[in-house]
Enzyme design. Sequence first.
Site, PDB file in Angstrom:
ATOM      1  N   PHE A 111       4.052  -2.532  -5.269  1.00 46.72           N
ATOM      2  CA  PHE A 111       4.038  -1.998  -6.632  1.00 46.72           C
ATOM      3  C   PHE A 111       3.935  -0.478  -6.654  1.00 46.72           C
ATOM      4  O   PHE A 111       4.285   0.172  -7.641  1.00 46.72           O
ATOM      5  CB  PHE A 111       2.892  -2.629  -7.434  1.00 46.72           C
ATOM      6  CG  PHE A 111       1.523  -2.046  -7.158  1.00 46.72           C
ATOM      7  CD1 PHE A 111       0.981  -1.089  -8.002  1.00 46.72           C
ATOM      8  CD2 PHE A 111       0.776  -2.471  -6.074  1.00 46.72           C
ATOM      9  CE1 PHE A 111      -0.277  -0.556  -7.765  1.00 46.72           C
ATOM     10  CE2 PHE A 111      -0.485  -1.949  -5.835  1.00 46.72           C
ATOM     11  CZ  PHE A 111      -1.017  -0.992  -6.677  1.00 46.72           C
ATOM     12  N   LYS A 112       3.480   0.113  -5.544  1.00 44.12           N
ATOM     13  CA  LYS A 112       3.342   1.575  -5.505  1.00 44.12           C
ATOM     14  C   LYS A 112       4.685   2.281  -5.703  1.00 44.12           C
ATOM     15  O   LYS A 112       4.733   3.447  -6.102  1.00 44.12           O
ATOM     16  CB  LYS A 112       2.728   2.002  -4.176  1.00 44.12           C
ATOM     17  CG  LYS A 112       1.446   1.272  -3.769  1.00 44.12           C
ATOM     18  CD  LYS A 112       0.293   1.599  -4.676  1.00 44.12           C
ATOM     19  CE  LYS A 112      -0.968   0.826  -4.320  1.00 44.12           C
ATOM     20  NZ  LYS A 112      -1.651   1.309  -3.141  1.00 44.12           N
ATOM     21  N   ASP A 113       5.782   1.589  -5.426  1.00 41.64           N
ATOM     22  CA  ASP A 113       7.107   2.206  -5.580  1.00 41.64           C
ATOM     23  C   ASP A 113       7.379   2.628  -7.024  1.00 41.64           C
ATOM     24  O   ASP A 113       8.102   3.588  -7.270  1.00 41.64           O
ATOM     25  CB  ASP A 113       8.210   1.246  -5.127  1.00 41.64           C
ATOM     26  CG  ASP A 113       8.295   1.110  -3.612  1.00 41.64           C
ATOM     27  OD1 ASP A 113       8.081   2.113  -2.916  1.00 41.64           O
ATOM     28  OD2 ASP A 113       8.576  -0.006  -3.140  1.00 41.64           O
TER      29      ASP A 113
END
Length: 466
Positions: A111-113
């Site tokens: 999800f950091k993307d």
Amino acid sequence: MRYISTRGEAPALGFEDVLLTGLAPDGGLYVPESLPHFSLEEIRGWRGLSYSELAFNVMYPFVEGAIPEHDFRKMLDETYGVFAHKAVAPLVQLDTNEWVMELFRGPTLAFKDFALQLLGRLLDYVLAARDQHVVIMGATSGDTGSAAIEGCRRCEHVDIFILHPYERVSEVQRRQMTTVQGDNIHNIAVRGNFDDCQRMVKESFGNQSFLGGKTQLAAVNSINWARIMAQIVYYFQASLALGGPDRSMAFSVPTGNFGDIFAGYLARKMGLPVSQLVIATNRNDILHRFMSGNKYEQHKLEHTLSPSMDIMVSSNFERLLFDLHGRDGAAVRELLENAAKGPVSIADYRWKHARKLFDSDAVDDRTTCDTIREVYEQNEYLLDPHTAIGVRAARNCRRDPAVPMITLGTAHPAKFPDAIAAAGLSIKPQLPAHMADLFEREERYTVLDNDVTAVQEFIAGHWKNA
């Protein structure tokens, strides 16, 4: 829009300066002076928008005046155009009114993307306009590092140094960081845990003299406001896909540093109907112990099957405490200074106010494995260990079955094959095609002792113009 510190003693800044500053000089975190608020009619009008169009509507008030509308739209199109699913954040149904939102369709499968692909573009845009070079220093418990490196590796005005705890991230997570080639990319494995890495980053931001005045540090951790800003969007996306804003939603969020769930809290304050936020943690359960019993106390950090949540000092929790204390920076400073010495609690009425929205649960490794196995047997759907914790916490804490419960799917299961094996499943999740040769790529990283001076000396000697 102006941004203020949670500790009340730093000057208010505009978006560009907040982007580059990271931690406020008084040790606090930046938050908007005021939040935009959208009516139900406005939100309803966003149905059917692409993800990047929705992202523009939600985020532009935070950058307006700093970045022209056309340039920001272009950044968003480029950011979310590289995701492997047209929906960007697709929803998968597990049961009646129970969903997983897949936030792992980006380049590094986490999800950091969503935030870090954008952050790299924002940094390069602002630095190019200022003809400035910065050193990024960040700490990762697993996923932030690879997403930050992928997002910033083409940035011409950045050197990036990522600290990770030595032998405490999964092999896939490590290789995603250490196999990316580039003269501006530096991976440091610290003989310690994530909290040690995070402490070094905060200490270095507080005193940057080791850089000799030649450059400055910039943040990619979720202390950087731009990270939080980008994560608000997918709460709106999930709601609109399931009948919002004409019905309320509940979200379960696997969290260690409190950034992702704080974004959901902000979405609600910005007008999105959200009736419940579930804090889903592993054995490192400081957030659960606070939310369930109003006691904030650090215990010894434990290594688990969900390493991205192996965190005991949740930086972004300070942003919530700031709101709970009526935005009184002095009160937050005093509370956190006391928390460094021993257990603390907040006024009972403040805690009860938080409990109106938040629930929490702590899920151990055995239950995590049970959940992975059960969901696969029921649906032939494979969860990574962090998302499994979110699903279990959602089921344990759900208040109203009539309200859609959405667990944020934070990482691709192929990043955690050991957890899948521990769940008793014989399948081996495969990496996507663009990572098929990951285990054949050459690694580059430096192992350093758990000593901030050694880390600072390494950075001072290895950035581009050192």
